[in-house]
Design a protein around this motif. Structure first.
Motif, PDB file in Angstrom:
ATOM      1  N   VAL A  35     -22.987  -5.836 -54.941  1.00  0.00           N
ATOM      2  CA  VAL A  35     -24.767  -4.796 -54.688  1.00  0.00           C
ATOM      3  C   VAL A  35     -25.615  -5.474 -55.692  1.00  0.00           C
ATOM      4  N   TRP A  39     -30.414  -9.710 -52.849  1.00  0.00           N
ATOM      5  CA  TRP A  39     -30.038 -10.865 -51.791  1.00  0.00           C
ATOM      6  C   TRP A  39     -31.042 -11.895 -51.214  1.00  0.00           C
ATOM      7  N   GLY A  81     -25.510 -13.114 -44.745  1.00  0.00           N
ATOM      8  CA  GLY A  81     -24.961 -12.233 -43.849  1.00  0.00           C
ATOM      9  C   GLY A  81     -26.129 -12.206 -42.786  1.00  0.00           C
ATOM     10  N   GLN A 103     -30.991 -10.183 -39.611  1.00  0.00           N
ATOM     11  CA  GLN A 103     -30.607  -9.983 -40.669  1.00  0.00           C
ATOM     12  C   GLN A 103     -29.826  -8.603 -40.588  1.00  0.00           C
ATOM     13  N   CYS A 104     -28.457  -8.835 -40.583  1.00  0.00           N
ATOM     14  CA  CYS A 104     -28.108  -7.382 -39.984  1.00  0.00           C
ATOM     15  C   CYS A 104     -27.895  -6.490 -40.923  1.00  0.00           C
ATOM     16  N   LYS A 105     -27.507  -6.555 -42.369  1.00  0.00           N
ATOM     17  CA  LYS A 105     -27.757  -5.410 -43.154  1.00  0.00           C
ATOM     18  C   LYS A 105     -28.863  -4.569 -42.928  1.00  0.00           C
ATOM     19  N   ASP A 106     -30.003  -5.529 -43.596  1.00  0.00           N
ATOM     20  CA  ASP A 106     -31.401  -4.439 -43.644  1.00  0.00           C
ATOM     21  C   ASP A 106     -31.966  -4.600 -42.701  1.00  0.00           C
ATOM     22  N   ASN A 107     -31.801  -4.399 -41.186  1.00  0.00           N
ATOM     23  CA  ASN A 107     -31.845  -4.727 -40.369  1.00  0.00           C
ATOM     24  C   ASN A 107     -33.667  -5.162 -40.032  1.00  0.00           C
ATOM     25  N   ARG A 144     -29.549  -7.532 -32.167  1.00  0.00           N
ATOM     26  CA  ARG A 144     -28.601  -6.344 -34.046  1.00  0.00           C
ATOM     27  C   ARG A 144     -27.390  -5.817 -33.035  1.00  0.00           C
ATOM     28  N   CYS A 148     -24.171  -7.382 -34.923  1.00  0.00           N
ATOM     29  CA  CYS A 148     -24.112  -6.670 -35.316  1.00  0.00           C
ATOM     30  C   CYS A 148     -23.305  -5.664 -35.928  1.00  0.00           C
ATOM     31  N   GLY A 151     -23.342  -2.616 -38.360  1.00  0.00           N
ATOM     32  CA  GLY A 151     -25.009  -2.672 -39.169  1.00  0.00           C
ATOM     33  C   GLY A 151     -24.084  -4.321 -40.201  1.00  0.00           C
ATOM     34  N   SER A 152     -22.928  -4.830 -39.758  1.00  0.00           N
ATOM     35  CA  SER A 152     -23.043  -6.146 -40.865  1.00  0.00           C
ATOM     36  C   SER A 152     -22.434  -7.296 -40.090  1.00  0.00           C
TER      37      SER A 152
END
Length: 168
Positions: A35, A39, A81, A103-107, A144, A148, A151-152
């Motif tokens: 974390v 990214w 991701g 980009q799944c994590k950040d939508n 998405r 995803c 969300g991932s």
């Protein structure tokens, strides 16, 4: 006897509450977490222009007159991701192809190339930027949701293709 054991715990609690009240973050450097790293997008080259694609229909809205498809053969899940794929939009006799990534994590989404059906090649965008998936973009919101889970990024391309085929 109990006082001797609870005193250190109370002192630790007081110190942590004081740090929170001052807005300071106590960072534990004993663990290396991913974390902490910013990214970074992995290198990606455009796939071949599709000759025999495995088009999977996506229906973001039942009232749409356009039809939307994703090529299951070119769908990939990167270590960064990002789920990348060729999309096809058909409106009457006109079709538009593009290579996109979510980009799944950040939508967010990005276009990597747009199809030139006459010369059977990709044209790269002049300003390839990651953009937020906004509420009015029903297609990318649906993609998405399907690509995803939670969300991932999905485990692999097979899981993403299965999710697209199910449509859930």
């Amino acid at each position: 006897m109990k006082f001797r054991h609870t005193l250190p715990a109370l002192l630790a609690l007081c110190l942590s509450l004081t740090a929170q009240a001052e807005g300071k973050l106590i960072k534990n450097n004993n663990y290396a977490l991913d974390v902490d790293k910013p990214w970074e997008e992995q290198a990606y080259s455009l796939p071949a222009y599709p000759q025999t694609a495995d088009w999977i229909e996506v229906k973001p809205d039942w009232l749409q007159s356009n039809r939307f498809f994703v090529d299951g053969k070119t769908l990939s899940v990167g270590q960064d991701g990002v789920v990348r794929f060729i999309s096809r939009v058909v409106s009457g006799k006109v079709e538009n192809l593009s290579v996109e990534g979510i980009q799944c994590k950040d939508n967010k989404y990005r276009a990597y190339g747009f199809g030139d059906s006459v010369n059977q090649r990709w044209i790269e965008p002049m300003r390839p930027l990651w953009q937020d998936i906004v509420y009015s973009d029903k297609l990318r919101r649906e993609l998405r949701t399907l690509l995803c889970p939670f969300g991932s990024a999905p485990r692999d391309a097979a899981q993403a293709v299965e999710s697209l085929r199910k449509g859930d």
